[in-house]
Design a protein around this motif. Structure first.
Motif, PDB file in Angstrom:
ATOM      1  N   SER A  52       0.845  -1.191   0.000  1.00  0.00           N
ATOM      2  CA  SER A  52       0.000   0.000   0.000  1.00  0.00           C
ATOM      3  C   SER A  52       0.884   1.246   0.000  1.00  0.00           C
ATOM      4  N   ARG A  54       0.787   3.529   2.190  1.00  0.00           N
ATOM      5  CA  ARG A  54       1.254   3.661   3.574  1.00  0.00           C
ATOM      6  C   ARG A  54       2.473   2.760   3.831  1.00  0.00           C
ATOM      7  N   HIS A  69       5.838  10.001  -1.057  1.00  0.00           N
ATOM      8  CA  HIS A  69       4.505  10.307  -1.579  1.00  0.00           C
ATOM      9  C   HIS A  69       4.595  11.101  -2.883  1.00  0.00           C
ATOM     10  N   ASP A  85      -8.186   0.688  -5.087  1.00  0.00           N
ATOM     11  CA  ASP A  85      -8.894   0.737  -3.807  1.00  0.00           C
ATOM     12  C   ASP A  85      -8.762  -0.581  -3.069  1.00  0.00           C
ATOM     13  N   THR A  86      -8.862  -0.515  -1.759  1.00  0.00           N
ATOM     14  CA  THR A  86      -8.883  -1.703  -0.903  1.00  0.00           C
ATOM     15  C   THR A  86     -10.192  -1.695  -0.121  1.00  0.00           C
ATOM     16  N   ASP A  88     -10.529  -0.900   2.885  1.00  0.00           N
ATOM     17  CA  ASP A  88     -10.472   0.361   3.622  1.00  0.00           C
ATOM     18  C   ASP A  88     -10.247   1.473   2.599  1.00  0.00           C
ATOM     19  N   MET A  89     -11.239   2.292   2.371  1.00  0.00           N
ATOM     20  CA  MET A  89     -11.161   3.311   1.325  1.00  0.00           C
ATOM     21  C   MET A  89     -10.037   4.330   1.556  1.00  0.00           C
ATOM     22  N   ARG A  90      -9.486   4.361   2.769  1.00  0.00           N
ATOM     23  CA  ARG A  90      -8.389   5.281   3.059  1.00  0.00           C
ATOM     24  C   ARG A  90      -7.049   4.722   2.592  1.00  0.00           C
ATOM     25  N   ARG A  91      -6.981   3.432   2.309  1.00  0.00           N
ATOM     26  CA  ARG A  91      -5.726   2.793   1.875  1.00  0.00           C
ATOM     27  C   ARG A  91      -5.792   2.512   0.390  1.00  0.00           C
ATOM     28  N   LYS A  92      -4.696   2.774  -0.280  1.00  0.00           N
ATOM     29  CA  LYS A  92      -4.590   2.499  -1.713  1.00  0.00           C
ATOM     30  C   LYS A  92      -3.474   1.492  -1.941  1.00  0.00           C
TER      31      LYS A  92
END
Length: 119
Positions: A52, A54, A69, A85-86, A88-92
């Protein structure tokens, strides 16, 4: 009688061949940090792992998270990677594009040619 080929000659020939494919109009060039990041992404993909944004930003050996980034954004704009997308929409999730996979195919061809090249 020809001089015997040293193992280093294979690697040097490989570098010469890779320079020639980097000049092809495939995708915009990567800077050295982006190239390193692309290798990390490709290795994770080959090992069946997921990476990801992150996860990549947590890799201290690549520099500050903001730098990582920025480079990921640049690589995406250049067409080397895509973000998926995963749950968790906050993680790519970082994925190689078809063009990046083609680039690695060409690098593999360079390695095969360098290893089989006889002087």
């Amino acid at each position: 009688m020809r001089p015997r080929q040293r193992p280093a000659d294979i690697y040097l020939r490989f570098l010469q061949l890779t320079d020639s494919i980097r000049e092809l109009p495939m995708l915009p060039a990567l800077d050295p940090l982006e190239e390193r990041m692309l290798q990390i992404i490709a290795r994770m993909d080959t090992e069946g792992g997921r990476l990801s944004v992150r996860d990549m930003m947590a890799r201290a050996e690549l520099g500050a998270p903001a730098t990582i980034h920025t480079r990921l954004k640049s690589m995406r704009e250049k067409g080397w990677i895509a973000l998926a997308d995963t749950e968790d929409m906050r993680r790519k999730q970082i994925e190689l594009t078809q063009a990046a996979l083609l680039y690695f195919d060409k690098l593999s061809g360079c390695l095969i040619e360098a290893a089989s090249h006889e002087r």
